[in-house]
Every structure is written in C-alpha cells, then in structure tokens.
Motif scaffolding. Sequence first.
Motif, PDB file in Angstrom:
ATOM      1  N   GLY A  18      14.155  11.648  -8.236  1.00 31.29           N
ATOM      2  CA  GLY A  18      14.488  12.235  -6.981  1.00 31.29           C
ATOM      3  C   GLY A  18      15.625  11.617  -6.303  1.00 31.29           C
ATOM      4  O   GLY A  18      15.908  10.395  -6.804  1.00 31.29           O
ATOM      5  N   ALA A  19      16.276  12.336  -5.595  1.00 33.16           N
ATOM      6  CA  ALA A  19      17.502  11.879  -4.849  1.00 33.16           C
ATOM      7  C   ALA A  19      17.338  10.652  -3.963  1.00 33.16           C
ATOM      8  O   ALA A  19      18.354   9.750  -3.415  1.00 33.16           O
ATOM      9  N   LEU A  20      16.199  10.440  -3.499  1.00 33.98           N
ATOM     10  CA  LEU A  20      15.994   9.563  -2.416  1.00 33.98           C
ATOM     11  C   LEU A  20      14.397   8.841  -2.524  1.00 33.98           C
ATOM     12  O   LEU A  20      13.687   8.898  -1.683  1.00 33.98           O
ATOM     13  N   THR A  21      14.224   8.463  -3.713  1.00 29.16           N
ATOM     14  CA  THR A  21      12.773   8.322  -4.298  1.00 29.16           C
ATOM     15  C   THR A  21      12.110   7.029  -3.777  1.00 29.16           C
ATOM     16  O   THR A  21      12.807   5.949  -3.615  1.00 29.16           O
ATOM     17  N   THR A  22      10.794   7.028  -3.477  1.00 31.01           N
ATOM     18  CA  THR A  22       9.936   5.939  -3.236  1.00 31.01           C
ATOM     19  C   THR A  22       9.769   5.321  -4.596  1.00 31.01           C
ATOM     20  O   THR A  22       8.915   4.454  -4.553  1.00 31.01           O
ATOM     21  N   GLY A  23       9.655   6.300  -5.773  1.00 30.63           N
ATOM     22  CA  GLY A  23       9.223   5.961  -7.003  1.00 30.63           C
ATOM     23  C   GLY A  23       8.004   5.460  -7.025  1.00 30.63           C
ATOM     24  O   GLY A  23       7.143   6.102  -6.880  1.00 30.63           O
ATOM     25  N   ALA A  24       7.679   4.267  -7.919  1.00 30.24           N
ATOM     26  CA  ALA A  24       6.121   4.032  -8.131  1.00 30.24           C
ATOM     27  C   ALA A  24       5.505   3.885  -6.733  1.00 30.24           C
ATOM     28  O   ALA A  24       4.435   4.211  -7.030  1.00 30.24           O
ATOM     29  N   ALA A  25       5.867   3.540  -5.918  1.00 26.66           N
ATOM     30  CA  ALA A  25       5.096   3.209  -4.590  1.00 26.66           C
ATOM     31  C   ALA A  25       4.605   4.765  -4.029  1.00 26.66           C
ATOM     32  O   ALA A  25       3.562   5.066  -3.699  1.00 26.66           O
ATOM     33  N   GLY A  26       5.520   5.682  -4.169  1.00 21.80           N
ATOM     34  CA  GLY A  26       5.024   6.978  -3.638  1.00 21.80           C
ATOM     35  C   GLY A  26       4.130   7.748  -4.844  1.00 21.80           C
ATOM     36  O   GLY A  26       3.315   8.380  -4.450  1.00 21.80           O
ATOM     37  N   GLN A  27       4.429   7.663  -5.874  1.00 23.89           N
ATOM     38  CA  GLN A  27       3.549   8.010  -7.099  1.00 23.89           C
ATOM     39  C   GLN A  27       2.424   7.447  -6.941  1.00 23.89           C
ATOM     40  O   GLN A  27       1.225   8.172  -7.377  1.00 23.89           O
ATOM     41  N   ALA A  28       2.000   6.101  -6.667  1.00 21.08           N
ATOM     42  CA  ALA A  28       0.665   5.653  -6.406  1.00 21.08           C
ATOM     43  C   ALA A  28      -0.026   6.117  -5.307  1.00 21.08           C
ATOM     44  O   ALA A  28      -1.370   6.032  -5.764  1.00 21.08           O
ATOM     45  N   ALA A 156      -2.400   6.406   1.636  1.00 19.51           N
ATOM     46  CA  ALA A 156      -1.753   7.868   1.605  1.00 19.51           C
ATOM     47  C   ALA A 156      -0.337   7.883   2.201  1.00 19.51           C
ATOM     48  O   ALA A 156       0.177   9.016   2.469  1.00 19.51           O
ATOM     49  N   VAL A 157       0.143   6.564   2.343  1.00 20.60           N
ATOM     50  CA  VAL A 157       1.562   6.545   3.011  1.00 20.60           C
ATOM     51  C   VAL A 157       2.389   5.515   1.898  1.00 20.60           C
ATOM     52  O   VAL A 157       1.774   4.692   1.488  1.00 20.60           O
ATOM     53  N   ALA A 158       3.453   5.785   1.889  1.00 20.86           N
ATOM     54  CA  ALA A 158       4.553   5.054   1.069  1.00 20.86           C
ATOM     55  C   ALA A 158       5.891   4.745   1.609  1.00 20.86           C
ATOM     56  O   ALA A 158       6.473   5.791   2.316  1.00 20.86           O
ATOM     57  N   SER A 159       6.700   3.628   1.002  1.00 23.99           N
ATOM     58  CA  SER A 159       8.139   3.816   1.372  1.00 23.99           C
ATOM     59  C   SER A 159       8.714   3.056   0.105  1.00 23.99           C
ATOM     60  O   SER A 159       8.319   2.441  -0.589  1.00 23.99           O
ATOM     61  N   PHE A 160      10.086   3.447   0.039  1.00 24.86           N
ATOM     62  CA  PHE A 160      11.097   2.987  -0.738  1.00 24.86           C
ATOM     63  C   PHE A 160      11.281   1.397  -0.279  1.00 24.86           C
ATOM     64  O   PHE A 160      11.730   0.434  -1.072  1.00 24.86           O
ATOM     65  N   ASP A 161      10.967   0.962   0.857  1.00 25.83           N
ATOM     66  CA  ASP A 161      11.254  -0.366   1.460  1.00 25.83           C
ATOM     67  C   ASP A 161       9.653  -1.118   1.837  1.00 25.83           C
ATOM     68  O   ASP A 161       9.213  -0.827   2.702  1.00 25.83           O
ATOM     69  N   PRO A 162       9.435  -2.167   0.842  1.00 24.08           N
ATOM     70  CA  PRO A 162       7.994  -2.561   1.100  1.00 24.08           C
ATOM     71  C   PRO A 162       7.858  -3.446   2.375  1.00 24.08           C
ATOM     72  O   PRO A 162       6.798  -3.274   2.828  1.00 24.08           O
TER      73      PRO A 162
END
Length: 182
Positions: A18-28, A156-162
């Motif tokens: 993704g262009a601005l992905t949360t990656g593993a945090a978003g997938q989890a 059910a919420v996530a970010s790329f910045d912990p």
Amino acid sequence: MKALISIDYTNDFVADNGALTTGAAGQAIEQAIVDLTKSFTEKNEFVVYAIDRHEKEDRYHPENRLFPPHNLNGTTGRALYGGLADVYKESSELPTVYWIDKRHYSAFSGTDLDIRLRERNITEIHLSGVCTDICVLHTAIDAYNLGYQIVVHKSAVASFDPVGHEWALKHFKQTLGAQIIE
C-alpha cells in the motif's frame, strides 16, 4: 440509536504494498473489523464506509505535501482491504449501508455524514479503521464537537505509528469522553 463508521480500511492503508500502509498493525485488525461490521449489518444498524478519495496530481490538496499519493480515485489502492471488501459486497445494497467519499481526515468534513446520522436519530457512533491517530482521531473530534457519544473499538483500529496510536486511544477516553471497547 447507533452507527458504525468504518474509516479508510483500504489496500493503500493496509496491504503490504500500500502507498501509505499501516502494514502488520492494520492487517492484524482485519478480523475484528469484519466481525464488528457484520454485527452492525446483521442487526440492520447504520454502517458508514468513510473512504479517503484523492485525485492524481491534485496540487491544491494539503495532504499532498505531507504524504505520498494514496487512495487515488480509480485505483486498486482505494479498494477495501481483505474480508471487509467481501462484507461490503454482500451488504452494499442494503438501505442501512452508506459509502462516503471523503477528501479530508474527518469523515464529517465536507460530507453529509452529520445529516445522515441525525435523520436516523443516531446519537452514538462506533469507530473502526485506520489510522487511529489521523482519520479516526479527526472523525472522533468532529463527532465530539457535534455532540455524539463516541465508542472506539480498540481491536479494530490501527496506525503506522505505535506511539500515535496509543496517544490517540488515551485522547479518545480522557479528552473526548469516548468509551474504549477492548
């Protein structure tokens, strides 16, 4: 009455490429978002998909100076991610499901969301999606200022910045009086 606002759970914000992905945090959080959305849909409660929409090379949008191009209109990056895409496909024709193209962080900014909620006598909004400390946060702040009760589903919420994610969860509870559901 209550509603669920599902914010920006798209390929650009969640998929590995993704262009601005949360990656593993978003997938989890995928299963939690799917389950939460299904629970609202099955009870015929209002579900709003508030999805970021940008135009390629829009030199006037301030986000373009802050972030790489993302959620561009007509791209697969803007499509809902994973199982949430299936939930939307199965329920998109229901009168209780509503899609909003948003241009700013908040789902309320420049949209008819407040009108749609008020005409349904909704006073409590539940929030899910990404990014906790950007679009979810700005939506929660506008909801607070408009007098809505706010419920944030932590799973059910996530970010790329912990750090930003944890700060936002604390802010929801301590500053906006939101209920945080584990």
